[in-house]
Design a protein around this motif. Structure first.
Motif, PDB file in Angstrom:
ATOM      1  N   ASP A  38       0.833  -1.281  -0.131  1.00  0.00           N
ATOM      2  CA  ASP A  38      -0.054   0.006   0.092  1.00  0.00           C
ATOM      3  C   ASP A  38       0.833   1.272   0.094  1.00  0.00           C
ATOM      4  OD1 ASP A  38      -2.431  -1.240  -0.184  1.00  0.00           O
ATOM      5  OD2 ASP A  38      -2.935  -1.024   1.843  1.00  0.00           O
ATOM      6  N   SER A  39       2.037   1.139   0.700  1.00  0.00           N
ATOM      7  CA  SER A  39       2.783   2.504   0.575  1.00  0.00           C
ATOM      8  C   SER A  39       3.026   2.734  -0.721  1.00  0.00           C
ATOM      9  CB  SER A  39       4.172   1.997   1.644  1.00  0.00           C
ATOM     10  OG  SER A  39       4.905   1.099   0.765  1.00  0.00           O
ATOM     11  N   LEU A  40       3.215   1.710  -1.723  1.00  0.00           N
ATOM     12  CA  LEU A  40       3.651   2.387  -3.023  1.00  0.00           C
ATOM     13  C   LEU A  40       2.475   3.444  -3.813  1.00  0.00           C
ATOM     14  CD1 LEU A  40       4.630  -1.004  -4.770  1.00  0.00           C
ATOM     15  CD2 LEU A  40       6.210   1.066  -4.113  1.00  0.00           C
ATOM     16  N   LEU A  41       1.202   3.101  -3.135  1.00  0.00           N
ATOM     17  CA  LEU A  41       0.109   3.803  -3.676  1.00  0.00           C
ATOM     18  C   LEU A  41       0.136   4.988  -3.084  1.00  0.00           C
ATOM     19  CD1 LEU A  41      -2.831   1.277  -3.538  1.00  0.00           C
ATOM     20  CD2 LEU A  41      -1.740   2.484  -5.797  1.00  0.00           C
ATOM     21  N   GLN A  95      -5.144   7.847 -11.612  1.00  0.00           N
ATOM     22  CA  GLN A  95      -3.741   7.675 -12.244  1.00  0.00           C
ATOM     23  C   GLN A  95      -3.055   6.828 -11.320  1.00  0.00           C
ATOM     24  OE1 GLN A  95      -2.746  11.759 -12.320  1.00  0.00           O
ATOM     25  NE2 GLN A  95      -2.216  11.849 -14.174  1.00  0.00           N
ATOM     26  N   ALA A  96      -2.899   6.634 -10.117  1.00  0.00           N
ATOM     27  CA  ALA A  96      -2.225   5.813  -9.289  1.00  0.00           C
ATOM     28  C   ALA A  96      -2.628   4.129  -9.654  1.00  0.00           C
ATOM     29  CB  ALA A  96      -2.289   5.962  -7.760  1.00  0.00           C
ATOM     30  N   PHE A  97      -3.797   4.176  -9.744  1.00  0.00           N
ATOM     31  CA  PHE A  97      -4.386   2.756 -10.101  1.00  0.00           C
ATOM     32  C   PHE A  97      -3.776   2.452 -11.517  1.00  0.00           C
ATOM     33  CE2 PHE A  97      -7.678   0.431 -12.344  1.00  0.00           C
ATOM     34  CZ  PHE A  97      -7.894  -0.781 -11.365  1.00  0.00           C
ATOM     35  N   TRP A  98      -3.836   3.355 -12.497  1.00  0.00           N
ATOM     36  CA  TRP A  98      -3.229   2.841 -13.886  1.00  0.00           C
ATOM     37  C   TRP A  98      -1.791   2.736 -13.529  1.00  0.00           C
ATOM     38  CZ3 TRP A  98      -6.413   0.625 -16.966  1.00  0.00           C
ATOM     39  CH2 TRP A  98      -7.740   0.957 -17.069  1.00  0.00           C
ATOM     40  N   LEU A  99      -1.025   3.527 -12.934  1.00  0.00           N
ATOM     41  CA  LEU A  99       0.374   3.392 -13.176  1.00  0.00           C
ATOM     42  C   LEU A  99       1.012   2.611 -12.171  1.00  0.00           C
ATOM     43  CD1 LEU A  99       0.668   7.560 -13.614  1.00  0.00           C
ATOM     44  CD2 LEU A  99       1.236   5.540 -15.288  1.00  0.00           C
ATOM     45  N   VAL A 100       0.292   2.298 -10.958  1.00  0.00           N
ATOM     46  CA  VAL A 100       0.897   1.325 -10.088  1.00  0.00           C
ATOM     47  C   VAL A 100       0.269   0.073  -9.856  1.00  0.00           C
ATOM     48  CG1 VAL A 100       1.524   1.252  -7.743  1.00  0.00           C
ATOM     49  CG2 VAL A 100       1.549   3.481  -8.596  1.00  0.00           C
ATOM     50  N   THR A 101      -0.950   0.201  -9.680  1.00  0.00           N
ATOM     51  CA  THR A 101      -1.829  -1.139  -9.292  1.00  0.00           C
ATOM     52  C   THR A 101      -1.828  -2.116 -10.512  1.00  0.00           C
ATOM     53  OG1 THR A 101      -3.364   0.038  -8.067  1.00  0.00           O
ATOM     54  CG2 THR A 101      -3.871  -1.974  -8.280  1.00  0.00           C
ATOM     55  N   ILE A 102      -2.172  -1.554 -11.791  1.00  0.00           N
ATOM     56  CA  ILE A 102      -2.234  -2.594 -13.054  1.00  0.00           C
ATOM     57  C   ILE A 102      -1.175  -2.966 -13.194  1.00  0.00           C
ATOM     58  CG2 ILE A 102      -2.820  -2.381 -15.353  1.00  0.00           C
ATOM     59  CD1 ILE A 102      -5.451  -2.387 -13.789  1.00  0.00           C
TER      60      ILE A 102
END
Lengths: 296, 361
Positions: free
Chosen positions: A191-194, A206-213
């Motif tokens: 989670d800390s990455l988000l 943006q975080a979803f597309w750039l980090v989670t996916i």
């Protein structure tokens, strides 16, 4: 020595459960149809020695494979199966990802229960679940009765025995195979990455597309393969829920095997199907490996 | 302790072995027996009966040709039996173990000898015709009172099929029966093995394809009985079972069976013992039990199919022996036709044509 033994086990597994059956099917695909038990003439037996093997290769004709190329039924069935498998995989991903994401974001103490709910249907026989869908989707079925009662439709919809029914059943059946690997990937996500992404100015989307996916990528790929590969060869769903116009290679294979009793041609169909499946997967993995090396 | 364990293992092995010997595994068509007979068999012989069902000759044939099916008695139809005998799938019957074979009916045995010379490998279980199951009131409502319910033109004429489509038409998923029917309708030899003749079946079947709701060989019984469909091409006894189920349910559905005027296919379902049957001894006991006059009569009274057992005829109920749809009179018998197995290459033509008819490709 111990290392050798460790490596030997998976290789033995591959050899015994993949390569040997493949070679047997390949051998049948090269033999000729005959009225016998089993119904083909082995042109070469394992016990016959090298001389016979050489003779076998000398007069090898690929007649069963040539035959497949002559009738457009087979190509159409391959293409139609590919299309059905691709579309079902995409729908399964669109349905499965939000579910996996939801479970991964839910409170820790709920997660085992939610996962249990995903796995629970597996405790019922696959055939019974397909028959249940037949009951739901038929003209007199639950869905039509419900929609008629709501007044949404005036005439019962014909869903059963069409391609739509096939899509519904494939998506339903293989959904857990999509959810579980994606969940596994999302569950490991730090989670800390988000938080870091948001600190650095990313919006949540943006975080979803750039980090989670990107971090869930391996889970998504695994899920897609787990759905796509069995879906392309599916035979029970199209024969029970599809209409007479649903053309899938599994059904064609069934006809070759049962109606024509032509094991050699049926084996040739299976070999081609395997090649269609395996070559893109090998190319894909090569590409992945190259990318990883380039990054590393 | 070790010896104890050994003796336990030995006992278990012994139990397994005897259990194996006491079992008779029968593979028969679905909806094809009075289940009370199965219990009677177990009670009379002390053998444990394992009874499985199938609904297509093709499935059975694949098991027979693959070998190791584990069944002791199977029930292929005439043409399929003939091919499987040539392939070496069955063992000759031991007539000394079948005293009830004296009950068999020579009229049927003469005909089945065409498939199984001297009837050396099989006994007739039941026989019947392939024809039309019709929900007569509904059909007449749609096509008028002069609807040709006793003719193949009821569905083979696209004008009729189109009108009946909304009400529902089912067709057997059995190319070996439907293609001869189409050829017969065209006035050709229904048993033709000439690929050019077979290709002409397309003229009949392809135009009506859009009006066929389903190609299936067992669902039509319930569909007819529930009034879900108007017409089914089906097997005589199955249609009559649908008639009775509708009457029992008292749902206002009236089903009739007609062997078409143009001539109907006569088929024979034969009981045979696979060459690798685990319990051929028990298989003979089962065959002998089935050939008992009372048992065979009970079976026919229940499933509405004629049998090849002369001694059972006095024991048949009047609505079975007296129904020309089940036991046709001599004139009707004369208009029936039989078929012979297709050679492998012709079989491929037939299956390919059938795929085209079913899927349009």
């Amino acid at each position: 020595m111990r290392r050798f033994a460790l490596i030997a086990i998976p290789y033995f597994w591959l050899l015994a459960l993949f390569l040997v059956p493949f070679l047997i099917v390949l051998k049948i695909s090269l033999s000729d149809l005959a009225l016998a038990r089993p119904p083909y003439l082995p042109q070469w037996n394992f016990g016959d020695g090298w001389e016979a093997l050489r003779a076998f290769f000398a007069d090898l004709d690929m007649e069963n494979f040539v035959f497949l190329s002559e009738d457009d039924l087979y190509w159409r069935a391959y293409i139609s199966s590919l299309r059905i498998a691709v579309i079902s995989t995409v729908i399964t991903l669109l349905v499965g990802f939000p579910i996996a994401y939801g479970i991964a974001r839910s409170p820790v103490e709920w997660r085992p229960t939610l996962l249990m709910l995903i796995i629970l249907p597996f405790w019922t026989s696959f055939l019974i679940r397909v028959y249940a869908w037949m009951g739901i989707l038929s003209k007199e079925g639950l869905l039509n009765q419900f929609l008629l009662w709501l007044g949404v439709i005036g005439e019962p919809l014909t869903i059963l025995n069409t391609n739509t029914a096939v899509y519904i059943a494939i998506v339903y059946t293989y959904l857990p195979f999509m959810i579980l690997p994606i969940y596994a990937a999302l569950d490991r996500l730090d989670d800390s990455l988000l938080e870091a992404a948001e600190d650095l100015g990313c919006s949540r989307i943006q975080a979803f597309w750039l980090v989670t996916i990107p971090l869930a990528r391996n889970g998504i790929i695994a899920g897609c393969f787990l759905v796509f590969i069995p879906a392309i060869g599916e035979v029970i769903i199209p024969s029970l829920m599809g209409g007479s116009g649903t053309l899938m290679i599994g059904k064609v294979l069934w006809e070759e095997f049962f109606s024509n009793r032509d094991w050699p041609v049926a084996s040739a169909v299976a070999i081609i199907l395997l090649l269609i499946l395996i070559i893109p997967i090998i190319l894909f993995q090569r590409n992945e490996q190259k990318q990883r090396e380039a990054e590393g | 302790m070790k010896t104890h364990l050994l003796s336990v293992t030995a006992t278990l092995a012994l139990i397994a072995a005897t259990a194996q010997a006491e079992e008779v595994r029968v593979y028969n068509w679905s909806d094809y027996i009075d289940e009370a007979l199965l219990e009677k068999f177990e009670a009379e012989t002390g053998l444990e009966l394992i009874y499985d069902v199938f609904d297509s000759n093709e499935v059975l044939e694949t098991k027979m040709l693959a070998g190791g099916s584990g069944y002791d008695v199977v029930v292929p139809s005439g043409t399929f039996l003939q091919r499987q005998i040539v392939a070496g799938a069955f063992q000759p019957l031991d007539m000394s173990k079948l005293p009830n074979a004296a009950n068999l009916w020579d009229v049927i045995a003469d005909r089945t000898a065409a498939y199984d010379p001297d009837n050396a490998y099989s006994i007739n279980y039941m026989w019947g015709t392939t024809g039309l199951g019709v929900n007569e009131p509904k059909v007449k409502e749609i096509l008028g009172d002069d609807a040709p319910v006793t003719s193949w033109s009821l569905i083979f004429d696209p004008a009729n099929a189109e009108k009946l489509a909304a009400c529902g038409i089912h067709m057997l998923d059995a190319p070996a029966e439907m293609i001869p029917a189409a050829l017969n309708y065209l006035g050709l030899n229904p048993d033709s093995h000439d690929p050019d003749d077979i290709a002409r079946a397309e003229e009949v079947l392809l135009p009506i394809r859009p009006y066929i709701q389903k190609f299936h060989s067992s669902e039509y019984i319930n569909a007819l009985a529930n009034g879900d469909i108007c017409v089914a091409v089906g097997w005589s006894g199955d249609v009559l079972q649908a008639r009775d189920r509708a009457a029992e349910a008292d749902n206002g559905v009236e089903v009739s069976y007609y062997a078409p005027d143009e001539g109907a296919l006569m088929w024979f379902d034969q009981m045979a013992i696979p060459v690798d049957a685990p319990n051929p001894e028990g298989a003979h006991v089962f065959l002998n039990f089935i050939m008992d006059a009372q048992n065979m009569a009970d079976a026919s009274n229940y499933v509405y199919y004629a049998n090849g057992n002369l001694a059972s005829q006095p024991l048949l109920e009047e609505d079975v022996i007296g129904d020309p749809a089940i036991y046709p009179d001599e004139a009707a018998m004369a208009s029936t036709y039989t078929t012979t197995p297709y050679p492998a290459r012709v079989q491929r033509t037939v299956t390919r044509l059938w795929t085209k008819i079913k899927s349009g490709v």
